[in-house]
Design a protein around this motif. Structure first.
Motif, PDB file in Angstrom:
ATOM      1  N   LEU A 104       0.796  -1.327  -0.074  1.00  0.00           N
ATOM      2  CA  LEU A 104      -0.099   0.069  -0.152  1.00  0.00           C
ATOM      3  C   LEU A 104       0.659   1.293   0.079  1.00  0.00           C
ATOM      4  N   PRO A 105       1.895   1.440   0.733  1.00  0.00           N
ATOM      5  CA  PRO A 105       2.855   2.606   0.763  1.00  0.00           C
ATOM      6  C   PRO A 105       3.432   2.769  -0.891  1.00  0.00           C
ATOM      7  N   VAL A 106       3.792   1.682  -1.511  1.00  0.00           N
ATOM      8  CA  VAL A 106       4.074   1.832  -2.701  1.00  0.00           C
ATOM      9  C   VAL A 106       3.241   2.499  -3.735  1.00  0.00           C
ATOM     10  N   CYS A 107       1.935   2.053  -3.507  1.00  0.00           N
ATOM     11  CA  CYS A 107       0.678   2.646  -4.284  1.00  0.00           C
ATOM     12  C   CYS A 107       0.676   4.050  -3.911  1.00  0.00           C
ATOM     13  N   ARG A 134      12.702   1.772  -3.862  1.00  0.00           N
ATOM     14  CA  ARG A 134      13.257   0.966  -2.518  1.00  0.00           C
ATOM     15  C   ARG A 134      12.229   0.706  -1.620  1.00  0.00           C
ATOM     16  N   GLN A 135      10.891   1.508  -1.590  1.00  0.00           N
ATOM     17  CA  GLN A 135       9.801   0.843  -0.954  1.00  0.00           C
ATOM     18  C   GLN A 135       9.358  -0.386  -1.435  1.00  0.00           C
ATOM     19  N   LEU A 136       9.247  -0.441  -2.589  1.00  0.00           N
ATOM     20  CA  LEU A 136       9.067  -1.654  -3.096  1.00  0.00           C
ATOM     21  C   LEU A 136       9.810  -3.120  -2.907  1.00  0.00           C
ATOM     22  N   LYS A 137      11.185  -2.753  -2.727  1.00  0.00           N
ATOM     23  CA  LYS A 137      12.150  -3.978  -2.333  1.00  0.00           C
ATOM     24  C   LYS A 137      12.121  -4.292  -1.004  1.00  0.00           C
ATOM     25  N   ALA A 138      11.958  -3.227  -0.455  1.00  0.00           N
ATOM     26  CA  ALA A 138      11.680  -3.442   1.180  1.00  0.00           C
ATOM     27  C   ALA A 138      10.586  -4.068   1.426  1.00  0.00           C
ATOM     28  N   ALA A 139       9.287  -3.748   0.785  1.00  0.00           N
ATOM     29  CA  ALA A 139       8.343  -4.825   0.976  1.00  0.00           C
ATOM     30  C   ALA A 139       8.350  -6.252   0.625  1.00  0.00           C
TER      31      ALA A 139
END
Length: 202
Positions: free
Chosen positions: A105-108, A134-139
């Motif tokens: 959700l934060p990526v979106c 970076r957010q996506l990879k962390a997720a």
């Protein structure tokens, strides 16, 4: 000269001998007494035996009722365990992606916020895209999704790599030359193998 016996004396004597003939003999008395004592002993012996038998029946009946109650309780407990297990499996299947979806959700949100700036410069868009990546990879990492990106010179692994072509290279044969597309695994299971080129034999 002795006097003749009188009729009265004679009658008493005859009566005495008549009674003696009708009386039981010595052999008959012990036999009747023994039979009576045996009968009494038999009657007296039946009473404790009957009481023991009734006590055993009562004890077995109580034990049977106890075992039946335990069986019913065990069956009910097994049904409860089976029902809880089925509910947990159903919830696990239904909400298996809940955590993963929540981490995306934060990526979106970041993508939508970046698209909302109509007059953003190229540099700003690039910086926003890098932050979103970076957010996506962390997720993905939080959900055990790991990149498969072997560096050059890594021994080719058919379980994690997929060779697209064999190219001449100044390195050991059957090693990775370059990665065309990263692969990913989740919990030691390959989701997608990395697309690589492999060094040809010299």
């Amino acid at each position: 000269m002795p006097a003749p016996s009188s009729p009265a004396v004679f009658d008493r004597t005859r009566t005495f001998f008549s009674m003696s003939d009708n009386a039981p003999t010595e052999s008959e008395l012990p036999q009747d007494t023994a039979a009576q004592e045996a009968a009494n002993d038999s009657v007296d012996g039946q009473q404790p035996g009957d009481q023991d038998w009734q006590a055993q029946v009562a004890a077995l009946s109580a034990k049977n009722a106890e075992l039946a109650d335990q069986y019913v309780r065990a069956q009910a407990e097994m049904q409860n365990i089976r029902r809880r297990s089925e509910e947990e499996v159903s919830k696990a299947r239904k909400y298996a992606l809940e955590s993963f979806a929540e981490s995306l959700l934060p990526v979106c949100d970041s993508l939508e916020a970046g698209l909302a700036h109509q007059d953003a410069s190229v540099q700003t868009i690039r910086e926003g895209a890098e932050a979103t990546l970076r957010q996506l990879k962390a997720a993905l990492e939080r959900n055990k999704v790991i990149e498969i990106a072997p560096p050059a010179g890594t021994r080719f692994d058919p379980h994690q790599h997929q060779a697209i072509s064999v190219v001449p290279a100044d390195q050991e044969a059957n090693t990775v030359v370059s990665v065309l597309q990263k692969g990913y695994s989740i919990s030691d299971r390959v989701l997608r193998p990395a697309l690589v080129t492999v060094a040809a034999p010299r």
